[in-house]
Design a protein around this motif. Structure first.
Motif, PDB file in Angstrom:
ATOM      1  N   ALA A  86       3.446  24.676   4.268  1.00 23.46           N
ATOM      2  CA  ALA A  86       2.834  24.312   5.547  1.00 23.46           C
ATOM      3  C   ALA A  86       3.190  22.875   5.899  1.00 23.46           C
ATOM      4  CB  ALA A  86       1.323  24.467   5.464  1.00 23.46           C
ATOM      5  N   LEU A  87       3.612  22.669   7.144  1.00 13.15           N
ATOM      6  CA  LEU A  87       3.964  21.343   7.635  1.00 13.15           C
ATOM      7  C   LEU A  87       3.115  20.994   8.844  1.00 13.15           C
ATOM      8  CD1 LEU A  87       7.865  21.588   7.643  1.00 13.15           C
ATOM      9  CD2 LEU A  87       6.448  20.426   5.967  1.00 13.15           C
ATOM     10  N   GLU A  88       2.772  19.723   8.930  1.00 13.67           N
ATOM     11  CA  GLU A  88       2.060  19.178  10.076  1.00 13.67           C
ATOM     12  C   GLU A  88       2.887  17.987  10.562  1.00 13.67           C
ATOM     13  OE1 GLU A  88      -2.424  17.829  10.791  1.00 13.67           O
ATOM     14  OE2 GLU A  88      -1.391  16.632   9.268  1.00 13.67           O
ATOM     15  N   ILE A  89       3.264  18.015  11.829  1.00 19.37           N
ATOM     16  CA  ILE A  89       4.067  16.946  12.412  1.00 19.37           C
ATOM     17  C   ILE A  89       3.213  16.256  13.470  1.00 19.37           C
ATOM     18  CG2 ILE A  89       6.184  16.369  13.638  1.00 19.37           C
ATOM     19  CD1 ILE A  89       7.127  19.276  12.627  1.00 19.37           C
ATOM     20  N   ILE A  90       2.996  14.960  13.292  1.00 14.23           N
ATOM     21  CA  ILE A  90       2.237  14.171  14.255  1.00 14.23           C
ATOM     22  C   ILE A  90       3.255  13.398  15.086  1.00 14.23           C
ATOM     23  CG2 ILE A  90       0.451  12.413  14.567  1.00 14.23           C
ATOM     24  CD1 ILE A  90      -0.521  14.942  13.088  1.00 14.23           C
ATOM     25  N   LEU A  91       3.188  13.558  16.410  1.00 14.80           N
ATOM     26  CA  LEU A  91       4.186  12.925  17.267  1.00 14.80           C
ATOM     27  C   LEU A  91       3.565  12.365  18.525  1.00 14.80           C
ATOM     28  CD1 LEU A  91       4.897  15.148  19.729  1.00 14.80           C
ATOM     29  CD2 LEU A  91       5.864  16.322  17.777  1.00 14.80           C
ATOM     30  N   ARG A  92       4.352  11.557  19.242  1.00 11.23           N
ATOM     31  CA  ARG A  92       3.855  10.903  20.453  1.00 11.23           C
ATOM     32  C   ARG A  92       4.799  11.186  21.609  1.00 11.23           C
ATOM     33  NH1 ARG A  92       1.931   5.545  19.098  1.00 11.23           N
ATOM     34  NH2 ARG A  92       0.004   6.702  18.944  1.00 11.23           N
ATOM     35  N   GLY A  93       4.231  11.640  22.731  1.00 16.85           N
ATOM     36  CA  GLY A  93       4.967  11.763  23.973  1.00 16.85           C
ATOM     37  C   GLY A  93       5.475  13.161  24.280  1.00 16.85           C
ATOM     38  N   GLU A  94       5.551  13.430  25.580  1.00 19.38           N
ATOM     39  CA  GLU A  94       5.996  14.748  26.058  1.00 19.38           C
ATOM     40  C   GLU A  94       7.450  15.042  25.697  1.00 19.38           C
ATOM     41  OE1 GLU A  94       4.442  17.342  27.582  1.00 19.38           O
ATOM     42  OE2 GLU A  94       2.614  16.262  27.102  1.00 19.38           O
TER      43      GLU A  94
ATOM     44  N   ASP B  73      -0.527  12.040  22.107  1.00 19.12           N
ATOM     45  CA  ASP B  73      -0.240  12.378  20.714  1.00 19.12           C
ATOM     46  C   ASP B  73      -0.496  13.863  20.482  1.00 19.12           C
ATOM     47  OD1 ASP B  73       0.316   9.728  20.331  1.00 19.12           O
ATOM     48  OD2 ASP B  73      -1.454   9.294  19.141  1.00 19.12           O
ATOM     49  N   TYR B  74       0.375  14.464  19.678  1.00 17.60           N
ATOM     50  CA  TYR B  74       0.296  15.900  19.416  1.00 17.60           C
ATOM     51  C   TYR B  74       0.396  16.179  17.926  1.00 17.60           C
ATOM     52  CZ  TYR B  74       1.177  16.405  24.379  1.00 17.60           C
ATOM     53  OH  TYR B  74       1.084  16.324  25.743  1.00 17.60           O
ATOM     54  N   ARG B  75      -0.142  17.342  17.534  1.00 19.61           N
ATOM     55  CA  ARG B  75      -0.030  17.857  16.181  1.00 19.61           C
ATOM     56  C   ARG B  75       0.689  19.197  16.270  1.00 19.61           C
ATOM     57  NH1 ARG B  75      -5.142  17.915  14.684  1.00 19.61           N
ATOM     58  NH2 ARG B  75      -4.959  16.079  13.360  1.00 19.61           N
ATOM     59  N   VAL B  76       1.820  19.267  15.624  1.00 19.26           N
ATOM     60  CA  VAL B  76       2.586  20.515  15.548  1.00 19.26           C
ATOM     61  C   VAL B  76       2.424  21.033  14.125  1.00 19.26           C
ATOM     62  CG1 VAL B  76       4.860  21.578  15.727  1.00 19.26           C
ATOM     63  CG2 VAL B  76       4.242  19.708  17.268  1.00 19.26           C
TER      64      VAL B  76
END
Length: 77
Positions: free
Chosen positions: A32-40, A69-72
Motif C-alpha cells: 500500500a502506498l500513500e502519496i501526499i502532493l500539492r497542486g492540481e 494538498d491531496y492524498r493519493v
C-alpha cells in the motif's frame, strides 16, 4: 504490510512523477502506498502516470484547510 508514505509537496514537476515512479518501482506487489502532493497540475500528472502504469488509485483532498494538498492511495498491482 505497512503503508508506505511518499510526500512530494516540496517537489516541482516533472520531479514529482519521477519520485512517484521510483517509489512505485521499489514497492512490491500488494504494498500500500500513500502519496501526499500539492497542486492540481501535480495531481493530474501523478494520476496520469499511475493510470499509464496500470495502477488503480484513489485521490482525496488532504484536509479542509489545505485545499491544494491531496492524498493519493493505491495498492501496487
Amino acid at each position: 504490510m505497512p503503508l508506505k508514505t511518499i510526500d512530494i509537496r516540496d517537489k516541482t514537476c516533472p520531479m514529482t512523477t519521477v519520485h512517484v515512479r521510483l517509489a512505485l518501482d521499489k514497492s512490491s506487489p500488494g504494498e500500500a502506498l500513500e502519496i501526499i502532493l500539492r497542486g492540481e497540475e501535480t495531481r493530474r500528472n501523478v494520476e496520469i502516470l499511475l493510470r499509464t502504469l496500470g495502477q488503480k488509485s484513489d485521490c482525496q483532498p488532504l484536509g479542509e484547510d489545505t485545499i491544494a494538498d491531496y492524498r493519493v492511495t493505491l495498492v501496487k498491482s
